[in-house]
Scaffold this motif. Structure first.
Motif, PDB file in Angstrom:
ATOM      1  N   ARG A 159       0.839  -1.209   0.000  1.00 48.89           N
ATOM      2  CA  ARG A 159       0.000   0.000   0.000  1.00 48.89           C
ATOM      3  C   ARG A 159       0.867   1.250   0.000  1.00 48.89           C
ATOM      4  NH1 ARG A 159      -3.884  -0.775   4.969  1.00 48.89           N
ATOM      5  NH2 ARG A 159      -4.138   1.479   4.550  1.00 48.89           N
ATOM      6  N   THR A 160       0.638   2.106  -0.984  1.00 50.78           N
ATOM      7  CA  THR A 160       1.422   3.344  -1.100  1.00 50.78           C
ATOM      8  C   THR A 160       1.143   4.319   0.038  1.00 50.78           C
ATOM      9  OG1 THR A 160      -0.292   4.260  -2.561  1.00 50.78           O
ATOM     10  CG2 THR A 160       1.587   3.165  -3.606  1.00 50.78           C
ATOM     11  N   ASP A 161      -0.085   4.270   0.598  1.00 53.79           N
ATOM     12  CA  ASP A 161      -0.389   5.212   1.684  1.00 53.79           C
ATOM     13  C   ASP A 161       0.452   4.926   2.928  1.00 53.79           C
ATOM     14  OD1 ASP A 161      -1.881   2.802   1.815  1.00 53.79           O
ATOM     15  OD2 ASP A 161      -3.168   3.672   3.360  1.00 53.79           O
ATOM     16  N   LEU A 162       0.795   3.641   3.152  1.00 48.66           N
ATOM     17  CA  LEU A 162       1.657   3.304   4.286  1.00 48.66           C
ATOM     18  C   LEU A 162       3.063   3.858   4.073  1.00 48.66           C
ATOM     19  CD1 LEU A 162       0.619  -0.417   4.920  1.00 48.66           C
ATOM     20  CD2 LEU A 162      -0.106   1.612   6.188  1.00 48.66           C
ATOM     21  N   ILE A 163       3.563   3.727   2.847  1.00 49.96           N
ATOM     22  CA  ILE A 163       4.895   4.239   2.534  1.00 49.96           C
ATOM     23  C   ILE A 163       4.927   5.756   2.656  1.00 49.96           C
ATOM     24  CG2 ILE A 163       6.655   4.401   0.739  1.00 49.96           C
ATOM     25  CD1 ILE A 163       5.661   1.719  -0.330  1.00 49.96           C
ATOM     26  N   GLU A 164       3.880   6.408   2.133  1.00 52.71           N
ATOM     27  CA  GLU A 164       3.817   7.879   2.200  1.00 52.71           C
ATOM     28  C   GLU A 164       3.713   8.371   3.638  1.00 52.71           C
ATOM     29  OE1 GLU A 164       0.481   8.800  -0.202  1.00 52.71           O
ATOM     30  OE2 GLU A 164       1.511   8.422  -2.110  1.00 52.71           O
ATOM     31  N   ALA A 165       2.931   7.649   4.450  1.00 56.17           N
ATOM     32  CA  ALA A 165       2.791   8.051   5.858  1.00 56.17           C
ATOM     33  C   ALA A 165       4.115   7.930   6.597  1.00 56.17           C
ATOM     34  CB  ALA A 165       1.727   7.193   6.533  1.00 56.17           C
ATOM     35  N   ALA A 166       4.843   6.828   6.342  1.00 53.91           N
ATOM     36  CA  ALA A 166       6.140   6.641   6.991  1.00 53.91           C
ATOM     37  C   ALA A 166       7.141   7.690   6.533  1.00 53.91           C
ATOM     38  CB  ALA A 166       6.671   5.242   6.683  1.00 53.91           C
ATOM     39  N   THR A 167       7.100   8.029   5.249  1.00 50.54           N
ATOM     40  CA  THR A 167       8.013   9.044   4.723  1.00 50.54           C
ATOM     41  C   THR A 167       7.724  10.414   5.318  1.00 50.54           C
ATOM     42  OG1 THR A 167       8.142   7.804   2.633  1.00 50.54           O
ATOM     43  CG2 THR A 167       8.918  10.081   2.616  1.00 50.54           C
ATOM     44  N   VAL A 182      15.686   3.078   4.352  1.00 48.88           N
ATOM     45  CA  VAL A 182      15.985   1.799   5.016  1.00 48.88           C
ATOM     46  C   VAL A 182      14.909   1.462   6.037  1.00 48.88           C
ATOM     47  CG1 VAL A 182      17.634   0.579   6.479  1.00 48.88           C
ATOM     48  CG2 VAL A 182      18.464   2.070   4.642  1.00 48.88           C
ATOM     49  N   ALA A 183      14.464   2.473   6.795  1.00 45.90           N
ATOM     50  CA  ALA A 183      13.416   2.247   7.798  1.00 45.90           C
ATOM     51  C   ALA A 183      12.103   1.848   7.141  1.00 45.90           C
ATOM     52  CB  ALA A 183      13.228   3.509   8.638  1.00 45.90           C
ATOM     53  N   VAL A 184      11.774   2.490   6.020  1.00 43.31           N
ATOM     54  CA  VAL A 184      10.556   2.126   5.290  1.00 43.31           C
ATOM     55  C   VAL A 184      10.638   0.680   4.801  1.00 43.31           C
ATOM     56  CG1 VAL A 184       9.228   2.579   3.183  1.00 43.31           C
ATOM     57  CG2 VAL A 184      10.018   4.488   4.585  1.00 43.31           C
ATOM     58  N   PHE A 185      11.814   0.297   4.328  1.00 44.24           N
ATOM     59  CA  PHE A 185      11.996  -1.073   3.827  1.00 44.24           C
ATOM     60  C   PHE A 185      11.774  -2.100   4.943  1.00 44.24           C
ATOM     61  CE2 PHE A 185      14.974  -4.668   3.275  1.00 44.24           C
ATOM     62  CZ  PHE A 185      14.413  -5.247   2.147  1.00 44.24           C
ATOM     63  N   TRP A 186      12.430  -1.892   6.099  1.00 41.77           N
ATOM     64  CA  TRP A 186      12.364  -2.885   7.173  1.00 41.77           C
ATOM     65  C   TRP A 186      11.035  -2.863   7.930  1.00 41.77           C
ATOM     66  CZ3 TRP A 186      15.284  -6.895   7.257  1.00 41.77           C
ATOM     67  CH2 TRP A 186      16.590  -6.845   6.764  1.00 41.77           C
ATOM     68  N   ASN A 187      10.445  -1.698   8.103  1.00 44.33           N
ATOM     69  CA  ASN A 187       9.267  -1.581   8.959  1.00 44.33           C
ATOM     70  C   ASN A 187       7.938  -1.513   8.223  1.00 44.33           C
ATOM     71  OD1 ASN A 187      10.771  -1.348  11.521  1.00 44.33           O
ATOM     72  ND2 ASN A 187      11.483   0.590  10.689  1.00 44.33           N
ATOM     73  N   VAL A 188       7.983  -1.279   6.911  1.00 41.95           N
ATOM     74  CA  VAL A 188       6.743  -1.206   6.143  1.00 41.95           C
ATOM     75  C   VAL A 188       6.692  -2.290   5.073  1.00 41.95           C
ATOM     76  CG1 VAL A 188       5.306   0.226   4.625  1.00 41.95           C
ATOM     77  CG2 VAL A 188       6.536   1.282   6.539  1.00 41.95           C
ATOM     78  N   LYS A 189       7.718  -2.323   4.231  1.00 42.79           N
ATOM     79  CA  LYS A 189       7.673  -3.241   3.095  1.00 42.79           C
ATOM     80  C   LYS A 189       7.836  -4.704   3.498  1.00 42.79           C
ATOM     81  CE  LYS A 189       9.219   0.102  -0.388  1.00 42.79           C
ATOM     82  NZ  LYS A 189      10.217   0.398  -1.446  1.00 42.79           N
ATOM     83  N   ILE A 190       8.825  -4.988   4.352  1.00 39.21           N
ATOM     84  CA  ILE A 190       9.059  -6.381   4.756  1.00 39.21           C
ATOM     85  C   ILE A 190       7.839  -6.982   5.465  1.00 39.21           C
ATOM     86  CG2 ILE A 190      10.401  -7.874   6.291  1.00 39.21           C
ATOM     87  CD1 ILE A 190      11.805  -7.260   3.698  1.00 39.21           C
ATOM     88  N   PRO A 191       7.232  -6.292   6.461  1.00 43.74           N
ATOM     89  CA  PRO A 191       6.018  -6.864   7.068  1.00 43.74           C
ATOM     90  C   PRO A 191       4.883  -7.062   6.054  1.00 43.74           C
ATOM     91  CG  PRO A 191       6.903  -5.136   8.470  1.00 43.74           C
ATOM     92  CD  PRO A 191       7.666  -5.065   7.179  1.00 43.74           C
ATOM     93  N   ALA A 192       4.782  -6.162   5.072  1.00 43.66           N
ATOM     94  CA  ALA A 192       3.701  -6.257   4.094  1.00 43.66           C
ATOM     95  C   ALA A 192       3.876  -7.451   3.157  1.00 43.66           C
ATOM     96  CB  ALA A 192       3.610  -4.967   3.292  1.00 43.66           C
ATOM     97  N   ILE A 193       5.115  -7.789   2.837  1.00 46.68           N
ATOM     98  CA  ILE A 193       5.352  -8.880   1.885  1.00 46.68           C
ATOM     99  C   ILE A 193       5.713 -10.189   2.591  1.00 46.68           C
ATOM    100  CG2 ILE A 193       6.153  -7.213   0.166  1.00 46.68           C
ATOM    101  CD1 ILE A 193       8.996  -8.297   0.641  1.00 46.68           C
TER     102      ILE A 193
END
Length: 290
Positions: free
Chosen positions: A182-190, A197-208
């Motif tokens: 979800r792009t909204d999760l990435i945008e919110a974290a940004t 790196v934080a977005v990758f470990w805390n948003v993308k990895i849990p999502a996939i």
């Protein structure tokens, strides 16, 4: 309900004939005196007091298991790192992404036997491209270095060949998962100030995580069962340095002519896979519930 079960009956019959029967047959064979001689004499299964298992343990089963685990762990680790790196690159690569995906996917479409022959030629001592480039770059002093027949490098060569062929599968699965985050999760974290790196470990990895877990299991099973590439590149040598469980089972059954001993390696192999995957699934479910 009866009508529904009747529709499923053909599936159950095919499953029993194609999957269940061979497994039961192999387990029974592993506890029996079953060689080409007994088959030629028309003898059936006869209990042999665990002789097949004694044979495989005396003939280096633990060494074969260690080689298999080393091959699997290293292969899947390289596939994961390379697949994730390329997937992250292609995720944000818009121009020509379709062409790049096709190019990266090509090794996966090549049969394993062709992959084995290709990398055997590349690692060839006198005329191989690997020696040519490495010697020109000054990375090796011997321009005719033997890779496949060297006990120190043989396992590495089959790992390289397997990683080259299997990484596209890891790549395509991870790329598909990353593109559905979800792009909204990435945008919110940004917006909150999270780094890439934080977005990758805390948003993308849990999502996939579900796709990542399934892909890892598939790759582990594929590498654990790899036979064609190893057999055609090294035949389990030199001095058994690349003899995995699959090669060991083949040699027991078709070189030593002991079908029962070959089946016993298959049973050990199956138990290890079932236990390992069950533990992985249990751990994954536990972590998902946290």
């Amino acid at each position: 309900m009866l009508f529904g079960y009747s529709l499923l009956l053909p599936t159950f019959v095919v499953f029993a004939l194609v999957v269940l029967y061979p497994i039961i047959h192999g387990v029974v064979m592993s506890f029996s005196d079953y060689t080409y001689i007994t088959v030629a004499k028309g003898k059936g299964f006869s209990w042999n007091n665990f002789e097949n298992y004694k044979t495989i343990f005396q003939n280096g089963l633990f060494k074969q298991l260690g080689t298999t685990l080393a091959f699997t762990i290293l292969t899947v680790s390289f596939e994961l790192v390379l697949g994730m790196a390329i997937a992250l690159m292609l995720e944000n690569f818009n121009s020509g992404s379709g062409l790049l995906r096709s190019l990266f996917l090509m090794p996966w479409t090549i049969p394993s036997i062709v992959t084995a022959l290709l990398w055997s030629w590349l690692f060839q001592a006198q005329f191989g491209v690997v020696n040519f480039f490495l010697s020109r770059l000054g990375l090796i002093s011997n321009a005719n270095m033997e890779w496949i027949q060297n006990p120190k490098t043989a396992l590495m060569t089959v790992i390289v060949a397997n990683v080259w062929r299997q990484t596209p599968y890891m790549l395509i699965m991870l790329l598909a998962a990353l593109q559905n985050v979800r792009t909204d999760l990435i945008e919110a974290a940004t917006i909150d100030g999270a780094s890439g790196v934080a977005v990758f470990w805390n948003v993308k990895i849990p999502a996939i995580k579900p796709v990542l877990g399934t892909t890892l299991i598939t790759c582990v099973m594929s590498s654990f069962q790899q036979f064609t590439i190893i057999y055609n590149m090294t035949n389990g040598g030199p001095v058994d340095k690349t003899t995995t469980l699959s090669i060991g089972a083949y040699k027991q059954a078709f070189t030593n002519m002991n079908l029962g001993a070959g089946a016993s390696i298959g049973v050990v192999w199956m138990v290890i896979l079932v236990v390992g995957i069950s533990i992985f699934n249990a751990k994954t479910k536990r972590f998902d519930n946290i």
